[in-house]
Design a protein around this motif. Structure first.
Motif, PDB file in Angstrom:
ATOM      1  N   LYS A  64      -0.205 -42.037  27.369  1.00 55.76           N
ATOM      2  CA  LYS A  64       0.583 -42.306  26.162  1.00 55.76           C
ATOM      3  C   LYS A  64       1.999 -41.774  26.327  1.00 55.76           C
ATOM      4  N   LYS A  65       2.138 -40.605  26.950  1.00 56.24           N
ATOM      5  CA  LYS A  65       3.461 -40.035  27.185  1.00 56.24           C
ATOM      6  C   LYS A  65       4.225 -40.837  28.239  1.00 56.24           C
ATOM      7  N   GLU A  67       3.867 -44.097  28.823  1.00 53.20           N
ATOM      8  CA  GLU A  67       4.140 -45.413  28.247  1.00 53.20           C
ATOM      9  C   GLU A  67       4.016 -46.544  29.268  1.00 53.20           C
ATOM     10  N   THR A  68       3.279 -46.309  30.330  1.00 53.49           N
ATOM     11  CA  THR A  68       3.010 -47.334  31.336  1.00 53.49           C
ATOM     12  C   THR A  68       1.861 -46.845  32.210  1.00 53.49           C
ATOM     13  N   TYR A  73       4.916 -45.531  36.735  1.00 51.74           N
ATOM     14  CA  TYR A  73       5.634 -44.310  36.354  1.00 51.74           C
ATOM     15  C   TYR A  73       6.028 -43.503  37.588  1.00 51.74           C
ATOM     16  N   LYS A 209       0.208 -54.201  25.496  1.00 56.83           N
ATOM     17  CA  LYS A 209       0.617 -52.856  25.081  1.00 56.83           C
ATOM     18  C   LYS A 209       0.112 -52.503  23.688  1.00 56.83           C
ATOM     19  N   TRP A 212      -3.390 -50.733  23.730  1.00 56.96           N
ATOM     20  CA  TRP A 212      -3.658 -49.568  24.563  1.00 56.96           C
ATOM     21  C   TRP A 212      -4.620 -48.593  23.892  1.00 56.96           C
TER      22      TRP A 212
END
Length: 365
Positions: A64-65, A67-68, A73, A209, A212
């Protein structure tokens, strides 16, 4: 017509993860749990599930932090040299897990259906089928498992219900006799069989998205569904064979299916058909790790033109791992591999990458 947008639904995610969890856990865990904790293996199963829930919560928080997905990331945040090291370690991890799944799959076929046949030949055929499935993409595999899910698990429930009618109740007496350390060893064994949870870190790119949050709930539900299947199977195995006999069996679930007697000419060999549930679940486990191993090679090479050759190279490495496991009498090297490569990646890599990214953003800010 089916869509072809490289996306799958959360319902398909649930069914994919159920297949990934059920195959390995129900085949190899019952004898290990009986050896560790006897009848108290049920407590180990529940504790292992709780550990899996905690890990899933931690992984969902990290994603979640980010975001991918994890790899995207890493490519955005890490230095090139560090990113390559982690991608190689992940590639080794996925290749090893695919090899372990292919070894169990081929071993079950050899021992359960065609005893005496060449193990390397069976392994090659398994990998060729898995490679073909990987070429079809994640959507194709998701559709197949979505269709098979209800059929296979309804049949499994029916067979377990029949087996439950022949339990020796005295085998089920004697709970709360194992010490805490033995129960914890069993729970760790259960947790290790939930390692496909780590694949959640790679799934965001295949789910919209907006879904999620539902993705995490689907994986969590799949894990507890598999825990429930394992618990019911373990009770039936204990009542059928007893914990002492269970420790001597390599694949107790296969033995149980072959010992069920059904009336009627058509149903007499339904037990052989029921072994197919482990074929499909192990096949799912092999293909998912094979798929991500190929994707990692592609990320390392940064080329799409040789995708099938990358897959061939990964399949050759998976064949080598499976053959080594077949030749090894105990497989201590694989346990060391899990301990020093698989588990650290499984537990610490997502958090390390997130903290590195936060530190970089703070420095740049």
């Amino acid at each position: 017509m089916f869509s072809n947008n490289n996306r799958i639904s959360t319902r398909q995610v649930f069914r994919l993860f159920v297949f990934d969890f059920v195959g390995e856990s129900t085949l190899i865990l019952p004898s290990q749990l009986a050896a560790f904790a006897g009848n108290d293996g049920l407590a180990s199963i529940v504790l292992g599930g709780i550990m899996g829930s905690l890990y899933l919560w931690y992984l969902a928080y990290v994603l979640k932090k980010m975001e991918t997905d994890l790899v995207t990331y890493m490519e955005r945040i890490l230095p090139a040299w560090m990113k390559k090291i982690f991608l190689v370690l992940l590639l080794v991890y996925f290749t090893g897990m695919a090899g372990y799944g292919a070894y169990i799959f081929s071993d079950v076929i050899q021992k359960g259906l065609i005893a005496g046949e060449s193990f390397p030949l069976i392994l090659i055929l398994v990998l060729l089928m898995a490679g073909y499935a990987v070429c079809g993409g994640i959507e194709s595999r998701a559709r197949v498992y979505e269709i098979l899910f209800v059929v296979l698990f309804v049949l499994l429930a029916g067979m377990l219900l029949i087996a439950a009618g022949d339990l020796e109740m005295e085998y089920l007496y004697g709970f709360f006799q194992a010490d805490t350390g033995s129960v914890m060893k069993g729970s760790l064994a259960v947790f290790f069989c939930l390692m496909p949870l780590f694949l959640l870190a790679f799934f965001p790119s295949y789910v919209q998205k907006a879904k999620w949050g539902k993705l995490v709930h689907a994986v969590h539900a799949a894990m507890w569904f598999a825990i429930g299947v394992l618990a019911v199977l373990y009770v039936i195995l204990l009542g059928s064979f007893g914990s002492r006999s269970l420790t001597t069996m390599k694949y107790p679930a296969i033995t149980l299916m072959s010992s069920i007697h059904l009336r009627g000419s058509f149903l007499k060999r339904l037990d052989a058909f029921m072994i197919a549930i482990w074929f499909f679940t192990l096949f799912a486990l092999v293909t998912v790790f094979l798929f991500y191993a190929q994707e990692l090679v592609q990320r390392l090479r940064k080329k799409d033109t040789h995708k099938k050759w990358y897959l061939c190279g990964v399949m050759a490495a998976v064949f080598g791992v499976a053959e080594m496991l077949h030749q090894s009498s105990h497989g201590e090297w694989f346990r060391d591999y899990l301990l020093y490569i698989g588990i650290p990646l499984f537990l610490f890599l997502p958090l390390f990458v997130l903290l590195w990214g936060k530190g970089k953003k703070r420095h740049e800010g």
